[in-house]
Design a protein around this motif. Structure first.
Motif, PDB file in Angstrom:
ATOM      1  N   HIS A   1     -14.572 -30.159  -3.945  1.00 32.59           N
ATOM      2  CA  HIS A   1     -13.180 -29.684  -3.882  1.00 32.59           C
ATOM      3  C   HIS A   1     -12.597 -29.891  -2.488  1.00 32.59           C
ATOM      4  N   HIS A   2     -13.414 -29.626  -1.482  1.00 30.27           N
ATOM      5  CA  HIS A   2     -12.941 -29.857  -0.113  1.00 30.27           C
ATOM      6  C   HIS A   2     -12.546 -31.325   0.062  1.00 30.27           C
ATOM      7  N   ASP A   3     -13.417 -32.239  -0.399  1.00 27.43           N
ATOM      8  CA  ASP A   3     -13.103 -33.671  -0.285  1.00 27.43           C
ATOM      9  C   ASP A   3     -11.875 -34.034  -1.125  1.00 27.43           C
ATOM     10  N   GLY A   4     -11.729 -33.368  -2.259  1.00 21.35           N
ATOM     11  CA  GLY A   4     -10.571 -33.615  -3.116  1.00 21.35           C
ATOM     12  C   GLY A   4      -9.265 -33.241  -2.425  1.00 21.35           C
ATOM     13  N   LEU A   5      -9.296 -32.154  -1.644  1.00 15.75           N
ATOM     14  CA  LEU A   5      -8.089 -31.745  -0.899  1.00 15.75           C
ATOM     15  C   LEU A   5      -7.768 -32.768   0.193  1.00 15.75           C
ATOM     16  N   VAL A   6      -8.808 -33.325   0.814  1.00 12.24           N
ATOM     17  CA  VAL A   6      -8.608 -34.382   1.814  1.00 12.24           C
ATOM     18  C   VAL A   6      -7.946 -35.595   1.155  1.00 12.24           C
ATOM     19  N   ILE A   7      -8.432 -35.955  -0.008  1.00 14.10           N
ATOM     20  CA  ILE A   7      -7.893 -37.107  -0.752  1.00 14.10           C
ATOM     21  C   ILE A   7      -6.424 -36.867  -1.104  1.00 14.10           C
ATOM     22  N   ALA A   8      -6.118 -35.674  -1.604  1.00 18.53           N
ATOM     23  CA  ALA A   8      -4.739 -35.348  -1.995  1.00 18.53           C
ATOM     24  C   ALA A   8      -3.805 -35.446  -0.789  1.00 18.53           C
ATOM     25  N   LEU A   9      -4.255 -34.939   0.345  1.00 18.37           N
ATOM     26  CA  LEU A   9      -3.428 -34.956   1.552  1.00 18.37           C
ATOM     27  C   LEU A   9      -3.216 -36.390   2.053  1.00 18.37           C
ATOM     28  N   ARG A  10      -4.264 -37.210   1.991  1.00 17.35           N
ATOM     29  CA  ARG A  10      -4.146 -38.601   2.433  1.00 17.35           C
ATOM     30  C   ARG A  10      -3.142 -39.373   1.573  1.00 17.35           C
ATOM     31  N   ILE A  11      -3.190 -39.144   0.280  1.00 15.37           N
ATOM     32  CA  ILE A  11      -2.246 -39.828  -0.619  1.00 15.37           C
ATOM     33  C   ILE A  11      -0.824 -39.369  -0.299  1.00 15.37           C
ATOM     34  N   LYS A  12      -0.648 -38.064  -0.131  1.00 19.56           N
ATOM     35  CA  LYS A  12       0.683 -37.516   0.160  1.00 19.56           C
ATOM     36  C   LYS A  12       1.243 -38.127   1.449  1.00 19.56           C
ATOM     37  N   LYS A  13       0.424 -38.152   2.500  1.00 20.25           N
ATOM     38  CA  LYS A  13       0.877 -38.692   3.783  1.00 20.25           C
ATOM     39  C   LYS A  13       1.163 -40.184   3.689  1.00 20.25           C
ATOM     40  N   ALA A  14       0.290 -40.921   2.976  1.00 22.41           N
ATOM     41  CA  ALA A  14       0.447 -42.377   2.867  1.00 22.41           C
ATOM     42  C   ALA A  14       1.769 -42.728   2.188  1.00 22.41           C
ATOM     43  N   LEU A  15       2.198 -41.882   1.261  1.00 24.30           N
ATOM     44  CA  LEU A  15       3.449 -42.171   0.549  1.00 24.30           C
ATOM     45  C   LEU A  15       4.649 -42.139   1.493  1.00 24.30           C
ATOM     46  N   ASP A  16       4.506 -41.461   2.648  1.00 24.30           N
ATOM     47  CA  ASP A  16       5.607 -41.403   3.615  1.00 24.30           C
ATOM     48  C   ASP A  16       5.766 -42.699   4.394  1.00 24.30           C
ATOM     49  N   HIS A  17       4.688 -43.490   4.523  1.00 20.98           N
ATOM     50  CA  HIS A  17       4.814 -44.666   5.388  1.00 20.98           C
ATOM     51  C   HIS A  17       4.402 -45.984   4.743  1.00 20.98           C
ATOM     52  N   LEU A  18       3.660 -45.961   3.630  1.00 19.75           N
ATOM     53  CA  LEU A  18       3.228 -47.227   3.030  1.00 19.75           C
ATOM     54  C   LEU A  18       4.383 -47.887   2.275  1.00 19.75           C
ATOM     55  N   GLN A  19       4.478 -49.212   2.389  1.00 28.02           N
ATOM     56  CA  GLN A  19       5.462 -49.948   1.602  1.00 28.02           C
ATOM     57  C   GLN A  19       4.819 -50.460   0.312  1.00 28.02           C
ATOM     58  N   ASP A  20       3.552 -50.887   0.455  1.00 29.21           N
ATOM     59  CA  ASP A  20       2.818 -51.452  -0.673  1.00 29.21           C
ATOM     60  C   ASP A  20       1.774 -50.425  -1.128  1.00 29.21           C
ATOM     61  N   TYR A  21       1.866 -50.018  -2.388  1.00 24.76           N
ATOM     62  CA  TYR A  21       1.020 -48.931  -2.870  1.00 24.76           C
ATOM     63  C   TYR A  21      -0.320 -49.406  -3.432  1.00 24.76           C
ATOM     64  N   GLN A  22      -0.575 -50.738  -3.357  1.00 25.10           N
ATOM     65  CA  GLN A  22      -1.807 -51.252  -3.965  1.00 25.10           C
ATOM     66  C   GLN A  22      -3.059 -50.577  -3.392  1.00 25.10           C
ATOM     67  N   VAL A  23      -3.025 -50.306  -2.075  1.00 30.74           N
ATOM     68  CA  VAL A  23      -4.185 -49.677  -1.444  1.00 30.74           C
ATOM     69  C   VAL A  23      -4.459 -48.291  -2.062  1.00 30.74           C
ATOM     70  N   LEU A  24      -3.400 -47.592  -2.435  1.00 31.07           N
ATOM     71  CA  LEU A  24      -3.559 -46.275  -3.068  1.00 31.07           C
ATOM     72  C   LEU A  24      -4.065 -46.410  -4.508  1.00 31.07           C
ATOM     73  N   ILE A  25      -3.575 -47.433  -5.195  1.00 25.46           N
ATOM     74  CA  ILE A  25      -4.041 -47.686  -6.567  1.00 25.46           C
ATOM     75  C   ILE A  25      -5.546 -47.958  -6.533  1.00 25.46           C
ATOM     76  N   ASP A  26      -5.966 -48.827  -5.595  1.00 28.50           N
ATOM     77  CA  ASP A  26      -7.399 -49.160  -5.486  1.00 28.50           C
ATOM     78  C   ASP A  26      -8.219 -47.920  -5.128  1.00 28.50           C
ATOM     79  N   TYR A  27      -7.685 -47.144  -4.194  1.00 25.62           N
ATOM     80  CA  TYR A  27      -8.378 -45.935  -3.726  1.00 25.62           C
ATOM     81  C   TYR A  27      -8.601 -44.965  -4.891  1.00 25.62           C
ATOM     82  N   ILE A  28      -7.553 -44.689  -5.630  1.00 32.67           N
ATOM     83  CA  ILE A  28      -7.645 -43.724  -6.731  1.00 32.67           C
ATOM     84  C   ILE A  28      -8.575 -44.241  -7.835  1.00 32.67           C
ATOM     85  N   HIS A  29      -8.474 -45.532  -8.142  1.00 35.15           N
ATOM     86  CA  HIS A  29      -9.341 -46.061  -9.202  1.00 35.15           C
ATOM     87  C   HIS A  29     -10.794 -46.125  -8.766  1.00 35.15           C
ATOM     88  N   HIS A  30     -11.013 -46.294  -7.471  1.00 30.82           N
ATOM     89  CA  HIS A  30     -12.396 -46.241  -6.982  1.00 30.82           C
ATOM     90  C   HIS A  30     -12.961 -44.822  -7.132  1.00 30.82           C
TER      91      HIS A  30
END
Ligand SMILES: [Fe+2]
Length: 155
Positions: free
Chosen positions: A14-43
């Motif tokens: 759960h602790h790692d899951g909260l880290v993951i959720a926060l990273r995705i949230k922050k990345a959405l503020d600055h990433l233009q291309d979301y492919q890295v997030l798609i790969d991350y989540i599917h991994h």
């Protein structure tokens, strides 16, 4: 209240899951291309599914825990919600940004619910011996969430 030691593997995921959720949230503020997030989540998805199965199989193995219990039902419903939202995490989805955001919020809220309400309930419902059985089972079958996988998009 301190977490029962037999549930610590799940709580550490759960602790790692909260880290993951926060990273995705922050990345959405600055990433233009979301492919890295798609790969991350599917991994991460197979490990997340494994985590959900561990909770379902271990908790529902005991007669004092029933599928129709309010908190158990919420856990099961939210696990199903993940199954649905993962089908939308793909580059062809015109609403991808919103669904990535929804994934991150669901992950955070689901973990908070389990830590604050569900796990205390499980600790209360199961006997010391049953909790020890859960701990032994998790010791053999738990699988950490690989939150640091892939290129660093979060700093
Ligand atoms: Fe969980």
């Amino acid at each position: 209240m301190k977490r029962n030691p037999n549930l610590v593997h799940l709580s550490s995921e759960h602790h790692d899951g909260l880290v993951i959720a926060l990273r995705i949230k922050k990345a959405l503020d600055h990433l233009q291309d979301y492919q890295v997030l798609i790969d991350y989540i599917h991994h991460l998805w197979p490990s997340l599914k494994h985590h959900f199965s561990q909770e379902e199989d271990n908790f529902l193995a005991y007669p004092t825990i029933q599928k129709q219990d309010k908190l158990i039902k919420r856990m099961l419903d939210e696990h199903l919600e993940f199954e649905y939202i993962i089908t939308k995490i793909n580059p062809d989805n015109p609403d991808l940004r919103n669904d990535l955001q929804a994934f991150s919020i669901l992950l955070k809220d689901h973990i908070r619910f389990e830590e604050r309400l569900l796990f205390p309930y499980i600790e209360d419902q199961l006997t010391t011996q049953e909790l020890a059985q859960v701990g032994t089972q998790l010791e053999q079958t738990h699988r950490p969430l690989d939150a640091n996988w892939g290129p660093n998009f979060w700093d």
